[in-house]
Design an enzyme around this catalytic site. Structure first.
Site, PDB file in Angstrom:
ATOM      1  N   GLY A   1      -0.680  -5.264   0.839  1.00 17.43           N
ATOM      2  CA  GLY A   1      -1.918  -5.239   0.169  1.00 17.43           C
ATOM      3  C   GLY A   1      -1.811  -5.749  -1.251  1.00 17.43           C
TER       4      GLY A   1
ATOM      5  N   GLU B   1       3.737  -6.177   7.363  1.00 14.51           N
ATOM      6  CA  GLU B   1       3.001  -4.997   7.896  1.00 14.51           C
ATOM      7  C   GLU B   1       3.466  -4.722   9.561  1.00 14.51           C
ATOM      8  OE1 GLU B   1       0.095  -5.997   4.831  1.00 14.51           O
ATOM      9  OE2 GLU B   1       1.260  -7.086   5.964  1.00 14.51           O
TER      10      GLU B   1
ATOM     11  N   ALA C   1       0.917  -1.006  -0.099  1.00 12.66           N
ATOM     12  CA  ALA C   1      -0.099  -0.074   0.068  1.00 12.66           C
ATOM     13  C   ALA C   1       0.862   1.251  -0.223  1.00 12.66           C
ATOM     14  CB  ALA C   1      -1.089  -0.013   1.319  1.00 12.66           C
TER      15      ALA C   1
ATOM     16  N   GLU D   1      -2.312  -9.435  -0.469  1.00  7.83           N
ATOM     17  CA  GLU D   1      -3.830  -9.356   0.003  1.00  7.83           C
ATOM     18  C   GLU D   1      -5.034  -9.280  -1.147  1.00  7.83           C
ATOM     19  OE1 GLU D   1      -4.351  -7.592   4.407  1.00  7.83           O
ATOM     20  OE2 GLU D   1      -3.508  -6.247   3.079  1.00  7.83           O
TER      21      GLU D   1
END
Length: 260
Positions: free
Chosen positions: A112, A135, A66, A115
Site C-alpha cells: 500500500g 502481496e 498495509a 500504491e
C-alpha cells in the site's frame, strides 16, 4: 485538524503531510487512510497550498505496507469492499486532486505504500529507498491500484516481474524504470522536493489543474484524452491567469498569477 497518525504542516504554499507511525514503519491502517483522506482534502481546499508533499516519519520507511492484522480474517466480500473503499477514499482521490501531489519516498515503500506513492502525481526517492509490491507472498494481489498504476509507470513486463516475484527494487532501479523522477540522499530528500514545489508554485495553478485532468484522462477507459485536452486548453482562455501570463510575457516581466 488534529490527527492521531499523521502530521500536516503548511508553509510558503507547500503542505507537507507526514505519516507518523514510525514504530509500525508507517503502515496504513483504516484510521490512517481516513486521516490521509481528510488531510489531502483540507490541503486541496486551501487556496494558499500550491503543492502537497507526502512522506513518512523516520529514516526507515515511507510506508512499509498495509496493516495486515486488520484484514487477515476477511472473507471474499469484505476483501472486495476493503479494496473498493480504499481506492475511492485515498488512492483514486489523490490521483485526481487538482493540487499537485509529490511523494517523498524515504526508505521502504511496499504494498500500500508504493500504491500511495504511485497515486501521487510524481515521486522523488532517497537513495536508501526500497520499492515493491509483495502481496502475492501473502496469497493476495495488490488491491489499491497497484496492478493498474505500476504497468502504466514501468511497463507491463517489468510490472509483471515485480508483482510475481514479490521482490523489491532499489532507488537507482526505480529511477531507471521511470517509477521515480529523482534520487537523492535522505538528508536532501525534502529540500529537493521543496525546490521542485517552489518551481511548480511559480506557475498558474489553474493551468496546472487543467493539465492534471488532461493527463489523467489518457489512462481512463472510454475517455478521449485529446478531447479533454482541447476542452481544458480552451477553458484556460477564460481565466485571469491566462490574461496575466500572456500580458507578463509580452511585457517581458515575471507573471504574478492570481490563481483564478
Amino acid at each position: 485538524m488534529n490527527y492521531n497518525n499523521i502530521l500536516s504542516e503548511a508553509n510558503n504554499g507547500i503542505t507537507t503531510i507526514t505519516i507518523n507511525r514510525p514504530n509500525k514503519l508507517n503502515a496504513l491502517n483504516k484510521e490512517t487512510i481516513e486521516e490521509l483522506h481528510d488531510a489531502f482534502d483540507e490541503a486541496n481546499a486551501d487556496k494558499n497550498t500550491k503543492v502537497i508533499i507526502v512522506t513518512g516519519r523516520g529514516e526507515k520507511a515511507f510506508v512499509a505496507g498495509a496493516d495486515i492484522s486488520e484484514f487477515a480474517d476477511f472473507d471474499v466480500k469484505e476483501g472486495a469492499r476493503l479494496a473498493a473503499k480504499g481506492q475511492e477514499l485515498l488512492f483514486d482521490f489523490v490521483e485526481n486532486l487538482s493540487t499537485p501531489v509529490m511523494a517523498a519516498v524515504n526508505g521502504f515503500a511496499l504494498g500500500g505504500g508504493l500504491e500511495l506513492a504511485m497515486a501521487c502525481h510524481f515521486r522523488v526517492a532517497s537513495d536508501n529507498a526500497k520499492l515493491g509490491l509483495p502481496e502475492v507472498s501473502l496469497g493476495v494481489i495488490p488491491g489499491y491500484g497497484g496492478t493498474q498504476r505500476l504497468p502504466q509507470l514501468v511497463g507491463k513486463g517489468r510490472a509483471m516481474e515485480m508483482i510475481m516475484t514479490a521482490g523489491m527494487i532499489d532507488a537507482t532501479t526505480a529511477l531507471n524504470y521511470g517509477l521515480v523522477n529523482h534520487v537523492t540522499t535522505q538528508d536532501e530528500l525534502l529540500p529537493l522536493c521543496e525546490k521542485i514545489a517552489y518551481k511548480i508554485s511559480n506557475n498558474s495553478s489553474v493551468a496546472i489543474r487543467g493539465a492534471i485532468k488532461a493527463i489523467n484522462a489518457n489512462y481512463k477507459d472510454g475517455v478521449d484524452g485529446f478531447k479533454v485536452e482541447i476542452k481544458q486548453f480552451g477553458k484556460c482562455f477564460g481565466t485571469e491567469d491566462f490574461k496575466e501570463g500572456t500580458t507578463a510575457f509580452l511585457q517581458k516581466r515575471k507573471a504574478d498569477f492570481p490563481g483564478k
